[in-house]
Design an enzyme around this catalytic site. Structure first.
Site, mmCIF file in Angstrom:
data_model
loop_
_atom_site.group_PDB
_atom_site.id
_atom_site.type_symbol
_atom_site.label_atom_id
_atom_site.label_comp_id
_atom_site.label_asym_id
_atom_site.label_seq_id
_atom_site.Cartn_x
_atom_site.Cartn_y
_atom_site.Cartn_z
ATOM 1 N N ILE A 151 62.532 157.023 7.721
ATOM 2 C CA ILE A 151 62.605 156.866 9.169
ATOM 3 C C ILE A 151 61.979 155.522 9.543
ATOM 4 C CG2 ILE A 151 62.689 159.313 9.760
ATOM 5 C CD1 ILE A 151 59.721 159.351 10.167
ATOM 6 N N ASP A 152 62.298 155.069 10.739
ATOM 7 C CA ASP A 152 61.871 153.736 11.155
ATOM 8 C C ASP A 152 60.353 153.605 11.243
ATOM 9 O OD1 ASP A 152 64.547 153.196 11.454
ATOM 10 O OD2 ASP A 152 64.536 153.377 13.631
ATOM 11 N N LYS A 153 59.905 152.383 11.169
ATOM 12 C CA LYS A 153 58.476 152.075 11.264
ATOM 13 C C LYS A 153 57.831 152.745 12.479
ATOM 14 C CE LYS A 153 55.448 148.144 12.372
ATOM 15 N NZ LYS A 153 55.384 146.686 12.639
#
Length: 346
Positions: A151-153
């Site tokens: 998942i994104d930062k």
């Protein structure tokens, strides 16, 4: 494998992994066949996937897998991560482990933690933490230890990590076959008209901004993507929604919600850090600024994750609380909507 591109945060430049100049005497040949001859351990499927994702360039232009190579063509394979001769240094970064057994573990990732090393983030990532806390994690198809998906930062929430080759293979197949269950909670701009719905539209890199993804509804570009959404709570100018993923593409929820006119709240990459709905009153602007300070990232949390255990074959489902920053921001909107009329908005 398709699953291993799950929600990658492309905050980096593209890195050259391979470069070939076609020989003068080369006969016309499909590029996927040519690269199978040139790239060690490459499968035709993997090469075709790279072409579909726009990662194969001929003379600096992305090409499809049926492109015919010609003498003196310059072929480059550009990916968003650096070549993996780069060492991953173990780092003592604390992890919030929700569940662990001999085959796998579940981590609740805080916002701001990058999942794997990349341009500008070679240290301090989840992969560096995993290398410190666990020995001999299996490598996925991108040669990253333990990662089944990502998942994104600036997205928080659940990630499953494989501890054995068997678990990696079994879990990766579930993500690829769309049998895993993933629910995200998002706060989006605007009053979502329908109580629930489904968004379909191929996703690929934006043609002008390589840091963004975009929806290509005709389906001739990018990868098939499906998001099911359901309204949880309405606050007039913003809406709290549940998003269930049928596929797992880069930035899928962020791009799909923007595509239907409901950009994620404070999603800087996609313009959600501007006031997209509401009044022109100074007090309202101050309220939004306070919300942005409370939640200094896109309002997205991977809340629920379900899958079949690779060893016991039992279905397991895990759920997490919304992180405090999202809870606080939602509470601000809840209070605001009770004391202000927003009926004039769509």
């Amino acid at each position: 494998m398709d699953n291993n591109i799950d929600f990658q945060e492309p905050e980096e430049e593209l890195f050259e992994h391979y470069r070939f100049e076609v020989a003068k005497g080369q006969a016309l040949l499909r590029i996927d066949k040519y690269l199978m001859l040139m790239v060690p351990n490459a499968t035709r499927n993997k090469i075709q996937n790279a072409a579909t994702a726009g990662d194969i360039y001929v003379n600096d232009v992305p090409v499809k897998s049926n492109y015919k190579v010609k003498p003196l063509d310059v072929i480059r394979i550009l990916l968003s991560h650096p070549p993996f001769e780069n060492r991953v240094d173990p780092e003592d970064i604390p992890l919030e482990i929700v569940y662990e057994d001999d085959a796998l573990l579940l981590i609740n990732k805080p916002p701001g933690l990058v999942v794997h090393p990349g341009h500008g983030n070679y240290t301090g990532t989840l992969v560096n933490a995993l290398a410190f806390h666990f020995q001999n994690l299996p490598l996925n198809s991108s040669e990253r230890p333990g990662l089944v998906h990502r998942i994104d930062k600036n997205t928080s929430g659940l990630l499953v990590i494989a501890k054995t080759e068997e678990a990696m293979s079994h879990l990766a197949k579930q993500f690829e076959d769309k049998t895993s269950e993933r629910e995200y909670i998002a706060l989006v701009w605007g009053n979502v008209k329908e109580e629930e719905g489904t968004i379909e539209g191929n996703i690929a890199r934006h043609v002008k901004d390589r840091m963004q993804m975009a929806v290509f509804p005709e389906g001739d570009q990018g990868k098939h993507a499906v998001t099911h959404y359901k309204v949880l709570e309405r606050f007039g100018y913003v809406t709290l929604v549940s998003c269930k993923l049928e596929t797992g593409r880069t930035h899928q929820i962020r791009v799909h919600m923007k595509y239907i006119g409901h950009t994620l709240f404070n999603d800087e990459r996609y313009g959600g850090d501007l006031i997209l709905k509401g009044t022109t009153f100074t007090k309202y602007k101050q309220f939004i600024d306070n919300c942005f300070k409370t939640l200094p990232r896109q309002a997205l949390h991977a809340k629920t994750l379900g899958f079949i255990h690779p060893v016991t074959k039992e279905f397991m489902q895990f759920d997490t609380e919304l992180p405090q920053d999202m809870q606080d921001c939602i509470e601000k909107w809840r209070n605001y909507s009770k004391s202000h009329s927003t009926d004039d908005e769509e």
